[in-house]
Motif scaffolding. Sequence first.
Motif, mmCIF file in Angstrom:
data_model
loop_
_atom_site.group_PDB
_atom_site.id
_atom_site.type_symbol
_atom_site.label_atom_id
_atom_site.label_comp_id
_atom_site.label_asym_id
_atom_site.label_seq_id
_atom_site.Cartn_x
_atom_site.Cartn_y
_atom_site.Cartn_z
ATOM 1 N N ALA A 65 12.721 56.346 -4.434
ATOM 2 C CA ALA A 65 12.245 55.017 -4.480
ATOM 3 C C ALA A 65 10.842 54.728 -4.204
ATOM 4 N N ARG A 66 10.361 55.219 -2.951
ATOM 5 C CA ARG A 66 8.832 55.045 -2.210
ATOM 6 C C ARG A 66 7.876 55.601 -3.440
ATOM 7 N N ALA A 67 8.142 57.094 -3.864
ATOM 8 C CA ALA A 67 7.416 57.619 -4.881
ATOM 9 C C ALA A 67 7.145 56.973 -6.012
ATOM 10 N N ALA A 68 8.253 56.306 -6.788
ATOM 11 C CA ALA A 68 8.158 55.461 -7.872
ATOM 12 C C ALA A 68 7.213 54.140 -7.496
ATOM 13 N N VAL A 69 7.420 53.427 -6.306
ATOM 14 C CA VAL A 69 6.634 52.276 -6.281
ATOM 15 C C VAL A 69 4.957 52.752 -6.087
ATOM 16 N N ASP A 70 4.966 53.929 -5.380
ATOM 17 C CA ASP A 70 3.527 54.503 -5.285
ATOM 18 C C ASP A 70 3.022 54.716 -6.589
ATOM 19 N N PHE A 71 3.690 55.243 -7.481
ATOM 20 C CA PHE A 71 3.355 55.483 -8.913
ATOM 21 C C PHE A 71 2.834 54.317 -9.622
ATOM 22 N N LEU A 72 3.715 53.009 -9.424
ATOM 23 C CA LEU A 72 3.275 51.727 -10.122
ATOM 24 C C LEU A 72 2.111 51.259 -9.352
ATOM 25 N N TYR A 73 1.813 51.188 -7.989
ATOM 26 C CA TYR A 73 0.843 50.768 -7.561
ATOM 27 C C TYR A 73 -0.485 51.605 -7.793
ATOM 28 N N GLU A 74 -0.283 52.763 -8.064
ATOM 29 C CA GLU A 74 -1.399 53.549 -8.523
ATOM 30 C C GLU A 74 -1.774 53.079 -10.002
ATOM 31 N N ALA A 75 -0.857 52.846 -10.706
ATOM 32 C CA ALA A 75 -1.237 52.798 -12.090
ATOM 33 C C ALA A 75 -1.685 51.185 -12.309
ATOM 34 N N LEU A 76 -1.427 49.984 -11.502
ATOM 35 C CA LEU A 76 -1.657 48.831 -11.791
ATOM 36 C C LEU A 76 -2.905 48.289 -10.954
ATOM 37 N N MET A 77 -3.085 49.033 -9.603
ATOM 38 C CA MET A 77 -4.263 48.456 -9.131
ATOM 39 C C MET A 77 -5.792 48.773 -9.873
ATOM 40 N N PRO A 78 -5.760 49.742 -10.777
ATOM 41 C CA PRO A 78 -7.103 49.512 -11.460
ATOM 42 C C PRO A 78 -7.285 48.630 -12.419
ATOM 43 N N GLN A 79 -6.236 47.927 -12.710
ATOM 44 C CA GLN A 79 -5.962 46.952 -13.669
ATOM 45 C C GLN A 79 -6.570 45.600 -13.018
ATOM 46 N N GLY A 80 -6.556 45.477 -11.826
ATOM 47 C CA GLY A 80 -7.147 44.284 -11.104
ATOM 48 C C GLY A 80 -5.731 43.486 -10.961
ATOM 49 N N ARG A 81 -4.743 43.748 -10.938
ATOM 50 C CA ARG A 81 -3.564 43.009 -10.986
ATOM 51 C C ARG A 81 -3.310 42.172 -9.513
#
Length: 717
Positions: free
Chosen positions: A560-576
């Motif tokens: 679960a934590r790894a999946a959330v980390d994965f999403l944060y890493e994908a979304l942060m460069p988008q400036g969301r």
Amino acid sequence: MTSADPPAGLSPSSAATGRRQVHLVEMTVMPGVRYSTVLGYLQAAAEAAPDLAEACSFTKHVYMQGGDAFEAACAKVLGALEDPLAVAFTVYFWNRPSTLELARRVKERWPRCRIVIGGNDVTHQQVVFTEAPWVDVLVHGEGELRFRDLLRVFLRHEEPITADGELAALPGISYLSADGEVVTTLEAPRIADLGELPSPLLGNTWTDEDIAQSRMLVYETNRGCPYSCAFCYWGGATNSKVRQFPMDRIQKELERIVRIAANGTQLFIADANFGIVARDVDIARHIVELCRRHNKRLLVMTNWAKNTNGRVVEIAGILYRAGLTGAITLSAQSFDARVLQIANRRNIRVDNYRRMQIQFRAQNIPTYTDLIWGLPGESRATHLTGIEEAIASGGSPVIYPLLLLNNTDYTHDRFRDDHGLRTGCMPCDPGNTDLMADVVIEHSRMTFEDWLSGMAFRIPLTLFHKCLLRSTLRVLAEISGVRTVDLVELLGPFLREGGGDDPLISFLMADYTRAWREPASFNRDLLYGYVGRPVIHEEVHYQAILRRMVGDKGRAAHYARAAVDFLYEALMPQGRPLPDRADLDMVTDLDLAAAAVFRAGIHGKAEQHDLALPEALFNLLRRYGDVPGGAPAAVSSENLVHVRIEVPESRTRYPFSAYALSVWHGSGRPLHDVGMRLDVHDHRTGRLSRRSRYHPQPGKPPAAPAAEPTPGEGSLP
């Protein structure tokens, strides 16, 4: 004789009684089923005629067809035959190959025996005489009266070659004439007054033992469908007025069913649109009253009215409050206007769909939304938009491949050419290689790779949206503005890469795709080893991955934590905009606590978890129905809501495989299937108290595994 009867239970021989044997056969994919409504009606109609009751003895066979069960079924049927007059088979897409093979063996052993077939898959499909030249007669549409007439012809003509003249006079059949030509007679009218059909439940057609020992009872209150969906046998092939069985008869039949059936029996109301007529409310109330009177709890399943209305909400509430039903189907299939136009489908309006979701949530009644992937005109983009509509409305999307059913508009050559339909004969689900169908795998707006990607998408959708991170995804989607389906899309590569560097998960995801590409490569024994016993033979890859992810508490937290980390890493460069990670971790803790319900079925142990959530995020989850509603929660000085999750002891006796599939099909809801306690305000005293605000409905039967498919929506139940 039924599936559990020993040879000693056979009907007396022809020589002993002077009566000719007539055998009725249904091959099923549902274990534990002894009862067939089709065979019951055929026998009841024939025996109601005094001449046939005197001349014939009737024996029913309901047998499993999968794996080794098929050979055992053949042995039982063939062993029961003694110079039979006729053997009749009911045919659906899922049992067509096994049925025709058994019919071949019957004809080979008893050449003079008449082989009669009927059912949704073979109606108006005269090609069956080329596929199975041992078939004598094909009955189109409703078969009760035709079968009765056929038996009279067979009794008068011992040799098939002499019966041509009389068969030609019977409407609604095709037959192989003496010169080998296929003859099709005039179409037979539908039975206008269903009250004319003798009841298989109010006489001796089915014994008390048959009813008591069948885990599912299929039951009709009406026939017909006013819709004309192009992918559906009910509407596309019939587009007929709804004809109703008499209400007094229904009341008596249901009384016998409830009185005799075992607790937990599935009562499948096989109407095309239960809830479409006003009296369906009274039928639901009658079932509730009968269960109360006989101290029984059945699991009522049905095909709810397609353009779901307020009456469906009322009926669902009646049954759910009595603990007699699980999740309610909101049947959409697609939310795209062009796709629905091609399908000739009058769908539930989006605003009505959203309003009904709110009404169901207010009563804490779970729903799921049927969607079909592969409908002509549907692209992957429009399909994902439809999935998002279901999720954003608080629903649970359940996605099926499109099956091309005989006697539907989609099967017409011109339609297939216009839309570039390409199909493959393959399992409807790689985990169940006994259930083959004609699956649409390509059309003008969907490549095969698109189709494959859409089928694989169902695994991360179920694993994360329904099982492990539902609340987390809701909060992340709400704050970031990214659709939940797009978040799930991002988690597809996460799973393929091992869900946090786990080679087994990488293997299972790759094997799932390979199983769709190459169905023959599916390794049943290997996959079942990863699920554990007992295992239900459906969506086995999903079950194996889920068990791997949640079977150990620490491992579940890691994924679960790894999946959330994965999403944060994908979304942060988008400036969301993203939620504070500490706040989101509290929400993830809630998801992980609910995942303990899966471990209860694996290890037989209940768990308890205490946690806290930010008030605003907890209220957000309540608004969407992701967590149960209830009284306003007390809020601590840190603006936190304190929650205790308690897995009920009863869940330790609910096998993992069955519960995992109930979640896949939208009836199981981890955050609702555990007990939830929280501090609430007592408005009478102004004090805080620790109260049980929500517990799963006491005594409610567990959601059933997927039932045998019905010909209604072109999809699996």
